[in-house]
Design a protein around this motif. Structure first.
Motif, PDB file in Angstrom:
ATOM      1  N   HIS A   1       8.366  -9.825  -6.941  1.00  0.00           N
ATOM      2  CA  HIS A   1       6.941  -9.626  -7.203  1.00  0.00           C
ATOM      3  C   HIS A   1       6.068 -10.385  -6.205  1.00  0.00           C
ATOM      4  N   MET A   2       5.130  -9.675  -5.628  1.00  0.00           N
ATOM      5  CA  MET A   2       4.144 -10.207  -4.681  1.00  0.00           C
ATOM      6  C   MET A   2       4.752 -10.637  -3.349  1.00  0.00           C
ATOM      7  N   GLU A   3       6.036 -10.364  -3.165  1.00  0.00           N
ATOM      8  CA  GLU A   3       6.675 -10.614  -1.874  1.00  0.00           C
ATOM      9  C   GLU A   3       6.967  -9.298  -1.161  1.00  0.00           C
ATOM     10  N   ASN A   4       7.688  -8.392  -1.845  1.00  0.00           N
ATOM     11  CA  ASN A   4       7.985  -7.099  -1.219  1.00  0.00           C
ATOM     12  C   ASN A   4       7.653  -5.916  -2.125  1.00  0.00           C
ATOM     13  N   CYS A   5       7.011  -6.199  -3.254  1.00  0.00           N
ATOM     14  CA  CYS A   5       6.542  -5.156  -4.176  1.00  0.00           C
ATOM     15  C   CYS A   5       5.544  -5.803  -5.122  1.00  0.00           C
ATOM     16  N   ILE A   6       4.972  -5.020  -6.014  1.00  0.00           N
ATOM     17  CA  ILE A   6       4.112  -5.544  -7.070  1.00  0.00           C
ATOM     18  C   ILE A   6       4.623  -5.013  -8.397  1.00  0.00           C
TER      19      ILE A   6
ATOM     20  N   PRO B   1       1.936   0.180 -16.142  1.00  0.00           N
ATOM     21  CA  PRO B   1       1.001   1.201 -15.680  1.00  0.00           C
ATOM     22  C   PRO B   1      -0.399   1.047 -16.270  1.00  0.00           C
ATOM     23  N   SER B   2      -0.499   0.486 -17.460  1.00  0.00           N
ATOM     24  CA  SER B   2      -1.807   0.291 -18.084  1.00  0.00           C
ATOM     25  C   SER B   2      -2.665  -0.724 -17.329  1.00  0.00           C
ATOM     26  N   GLU B   3      -2.031  -1.526 -16.481  1.00  0.00           N
ATOM     27  CA  GLU B   3      -2.744  -2.561 -15.725  1.00  0.00           C
ATOM     28  C   GLU B   3      -3.004  -2.162 -14.282  1.00  0.00           C
ATOM     29  N   ILE B   4      -2.774  -0.922 -13.941  1.00  0.00           N
ATOM     30  CA  ILE B   4      -2.798  -0.544 -12.532  1.00  0.00           C
ATOM     31  C   ILE B   4      -4.199  -0.606 -11.926  1.00  0.00           C
ATOM     32  N   ARG B   5      -5.246  -0.467 -12.736  1.00  0.00           N
ATOM     33  CA  ARG B   5      -6.592  -0.580 -12.179  1.00  0.00           C
ATOM     34  C   ARG B   5      -6.893  -2.006 -11.723  1.00  0.00           C
ATOM     35  N   LYS B   6      -6.330  -2.977 -12.420  1.00  0.00           N
ATOM     36  CA  LYS B   6      -6.474  -4.368 -11.983  1.00  0.00           C
ATOM     37  C   LYS B   6      -5.757  -4.584 -10.652  1.00  0.00           C
ATOM     38  N   ILE B   7      -4.592  -3.985 -10.526  1.00  0.00           N
ATOM     39  CA  ILE B   7      -3.847  -4.085  -9.270  1.00  0.00           C
ATOM     40  C   ILE B   7      -4.624  -3.400  -8.143  1.00  0.00           C
ATOM     41  N   ASP B   8      -5.233  -2.278  -8.441  1.00  0.00           N
ATOM     42  CA  ASP B   8      -6.035  -1.567  -7.441  1.00  0.00           C
ATOM     43  C   ASP B   8      -7.166  -2.451  -6.935  1.00  0.00           C
ATOM     44  N   TYR B   9      -7.850  -3.141  -7.832  1.00  0.00           N
ATOM     45  CA  TYR B   9      -8.941  -4.036  -7.420  1.00  0.00           C
ATOM     46  C   TYR B   9      -8.394  -5.180  -6.569  1.00  0.00           C
ATOM     47  N   TRP B  10      -7.263  -5.764  -7.009  1.00  0.00           N
ATOM     48  CA  TRP B  10      -6.691  -6.882  -6.245  1.00  0.00           C
ATOM     49  C   TRP B  10      -6.312  -6.418  -4.839  1.00  0.00           C
ATOM     50  N   LEU B  11      -5.706  -5.265  -4.725  1.00  0.00           N
ATOM     51  CA  LEU B  11      -5.301  -4.757  -3.409  1.00  0.00           C
ATOM     52  C   LEU B  11      -6.508  -4.529  -2.502  1.00  0.00           C
ATOM     53  N   SER B  12      -7.603  -4.060  -3.074  1.00  0.00           N
ATOM     54  CA  SER B  12      -8.800  -3.787  -2.264  1.00  0.00           C
ATOM     55  C   SER B  12      -9.435  -5.053  -1.736  1.00  0.00           C
ATOM     56  N   THR B  13      -9.158  -6.190  -2.372  1.00  0.00           N
ATOM     57  CA  THR B  13      -9.755  -7.466  -1.936  1.00  0.00           C
ATOM     58  C   THR B  13      -8.736  -8.377  -1.251  1.00  0.00           C
ATOM     59  N   ASN B  14      -7.519  -7.907  -1.076  1.00  0.00           N
ATOM     60  CA  ASN B  14      -6.470  -8.706  -0.425  1.00  0.00           C
ATOM     61  C   ASN B  14      -5.658  -7.818   0.516  1.00  0.00           C
ATOM     62  N   GLU B  15      -6.329  -7.230   1.471  1.00  0.00           N
ATOM     63  CA  GLU B  15      -5.683  -6.244   2.342  1.00  0.00           C
ATOM     64  C   GLU B  15      -4.602  -6.856   3.227  1.00  0.00           C
ATOM     65  N   ASP B  16      -4.809  -8.075   3.700  1.00  0.00           N
ATOM     66  CA  ASP B  16      -3.788  -8.713   4.538  1.00  0.00           C
ATOM     67  C   ASP B  16      -2.506  -8.974   3.744  1.00  0.00           C
ATOM     68  N   LYS B  17      -2.678  -9.438   2.497  1.00  0.00           N
ATOM     69  CA  LYS B  17      -1.515  -9.686   1.653  1.00  0.00           C
ATOM     70  C   LYS B  17      -0.819  -8.374   1.320  1.00  0.00           C
ATOM     71  N   ALA B  18      -1.596  -7.324   1.088  1.00  0.00           N
ATOM     72  CA  ALA B  18      -1.005  -6.014   0.807  1.00  0.00           C
ATOM     73  C   ALA B  18      -0.147  -5.555   1.977  1.00  0.00           C
ATOM     74  N   GLN B  19      -0.648  -5.757   3.199  1.00  0.00           N
ATOM     75  CA  GLN B  19       0.128  -5.361   4.374  1.00  0.00           C
ATOM     76  C   GLN B  19       1.415  -6.175   4.481  1.00  0.00           C
ATOM     77  N   SER B  20       1.341  -7.455   4.136  1.00  0.00           N
ATOM     78  CA  SER B  20       2.531  -8.304   4.165  1.00  0.00           C
ATOM     79  C   SER B  20       3.569  -7.817   3.152  1.00  0.00           C
ATOM     80  N   ILE B  21       3.127  -7.440   1.962  1.00  0.00           N
ATOM     81  CA  ILE B  21       4.041  -6.931   0.938  1.00  0.00           C
ATOM     82  C   ILE B  21       4.707  -5.646   1.415  1.00  0.00           C
TER      83      ILE B  21
END
Length: 381
Positions: free
Chosen positions: A307-312, A316-336
């Motif tokens: 988790h948070m290293e090579n996947c998230i 599924p009920s929490e996926i909108r929270k993940i969507d928001y986090w990804l939109s504000t952490n683009e560099d970390k998303a690319q690293s994952i």
């Protein structure tokens, strides 16, 4: 170098893993193939023993599901291999599997059955009877990657729930020394390295309507994402009919569309259904350089996902929270995404799996194999 005889039909399936088996085995030793599509009708008529006499003995004899569970091919036109896959051989050639498998079973040699095109959850007593105490080893997912039916949460929400049983789980736990623990894998040609910032779309949720995927689609739709697309399967059917029932071309288009969609999105959600079975999408998504988003499972962890290293990991009920986090952490998303791709290259490509399988085959021919299992992305003997 090991000499390997693969006894199979040269057919193409929708799920690409099964199509990669000859390439995998060809990296391990000298591979020779025998069966419909690989051999002329004349060779098939003469039989397996004649083929071995002509080509010499082999160190390993590997058969597949195709000939294992049928004694009668008189209805070959109704068989799944004809109805749901693409072949260039004449369907009548399938009838030769009956004598071929009789000769295979009579061999005094190391015999392996590849079960990479198998729905284990629905195995019956008939399937178990066909493999039990036959002297086989099996290329198949280990029992540790399956849950007991009683442990499967929300199984009642899956359309196939009534079919699920513990037969394979029970057999594989009992015969750990006979199981060569293999899951799906990808070819190096499937790898895609485009950075996330260049991708046009944010999300995809592809595949069958497992309960978790349905919830994920609903949640992303609430967030304003339009995930309604023609499914690759429906496009395949239309394309196949347009071409006059050309299955091979239809399968090519279907898989191209599936892969291309992954190449154009940043993040992709999947799940392993209530069974937590290691489906191919958990390898395909990171192979395409996407961020893999899925529920946390024991299976995923065993295969190397962190988790948070090579996947998230998320429900599924929490996926909108993940969507928001990804939109504000683009560099970390690319690293994952990059780390996920590296995991695939290290453990889940043809070349990576060939190295693992080569070591196991060496032990098999020396009668030293005691079993193996997945641990943190490594196949440990």
């Amino acid at each position: 170098m090991l000499r390997i005889l693969l006894i199979d039909a040269n057919t193409r399936y929708v799920n690409p893993t099964r199509n990669l088996v000859p390439s995998l085995l060809g990296q391990i030793g000298e591979l020779v193939c025998f069966g419909p599509g690989y051999s002329s009708q004349e060779e098939l008529k003469k039989g397996l023993n004649a083929f071995i006499s002509k080509n010499g003995e082999f160190d390993l004899y590997i058969a597949t599901e195709i000939g294992l569970f049928r004694d009668d091919w008189s209805d070959f036109y109704q068989s799944a291999i004809i109805k749901y896959s693409a072949n260039d051989f004449h369907p009548e050639d399938l009838r030769y599997f009956v004598p071929i498998m009789k000769d295979f079973n009579a061999l005094s040699a190391v015999k392996v059955i590849s079960l990479l095109q198998t729905d284990f959850y629905a195995w019956t007593d008939f399937h178990i009877d066909r493999i039990d105490n036959r002297g086989y080893h099996f290329i198949a997912p280990s029992g540790s990657l399956f849950k007991w039916r009683s442990e499967m949460q929300n199984l009642e929400n899956e359309t196939f729930a009534d079919l699920v049983n513990d037969n394979w789980k029970r057999f594989s736990e009992k015969n750990k020394d006979k199981i060569i623990p293999f899951t799906h894998f990808v070819s190096e040609a499937e790898l895609y390295f485009e950075c996330l910032s260049n991708r046009k779309k944010r999300w995809s949720v592809q595949g069958a309507n497992y309960a978790a995927r349905i919830v994920a689609r609903e949640e992303l739709s609430k967030a304003g994402y339009n995930l309604k697309e023609w499914s690759p399967t429906s496009i395949y059917e239309k394309f196949r009919k347009f071409l006059g029932n050309q299955r091979a071309e239809g399968l090519f288009v279907q898989n191209y569309i599936f892969n291309r969609r992954l190449e154009t999105v940043k993040y992709s959600f999947t799940c392993n259904s209530a069974m937590e079975f290691p489906l191919r999408k958990m390898f395909e998504i990171p192979a395409k350089g996407c961020v893999l988003v899925m529920p946390e499972t024991k299976t995923a962890k065993a295969l190397g996902y962190v988790h948070m290293e090579n996947c998230i990991f998320t429900e599924p009920s929490e996926i909108r929270k993940i969507d928001y986090w990804l939109s504000t952490n683009e560099d970390k998303a690319q690293s994952i995404a990059r780390n996920g791709l590296e995991l695939i290259m290290r453990s889940h490509t043809i070349s990576a799996r060939a190295k693992m399988l080569s070591e196991i085959f060496d032990q098999l021919v020396q009668s030293q194999y005691k079993g193996a299992d997945w641990m943190n992305g490594e196949l440990v003997l």
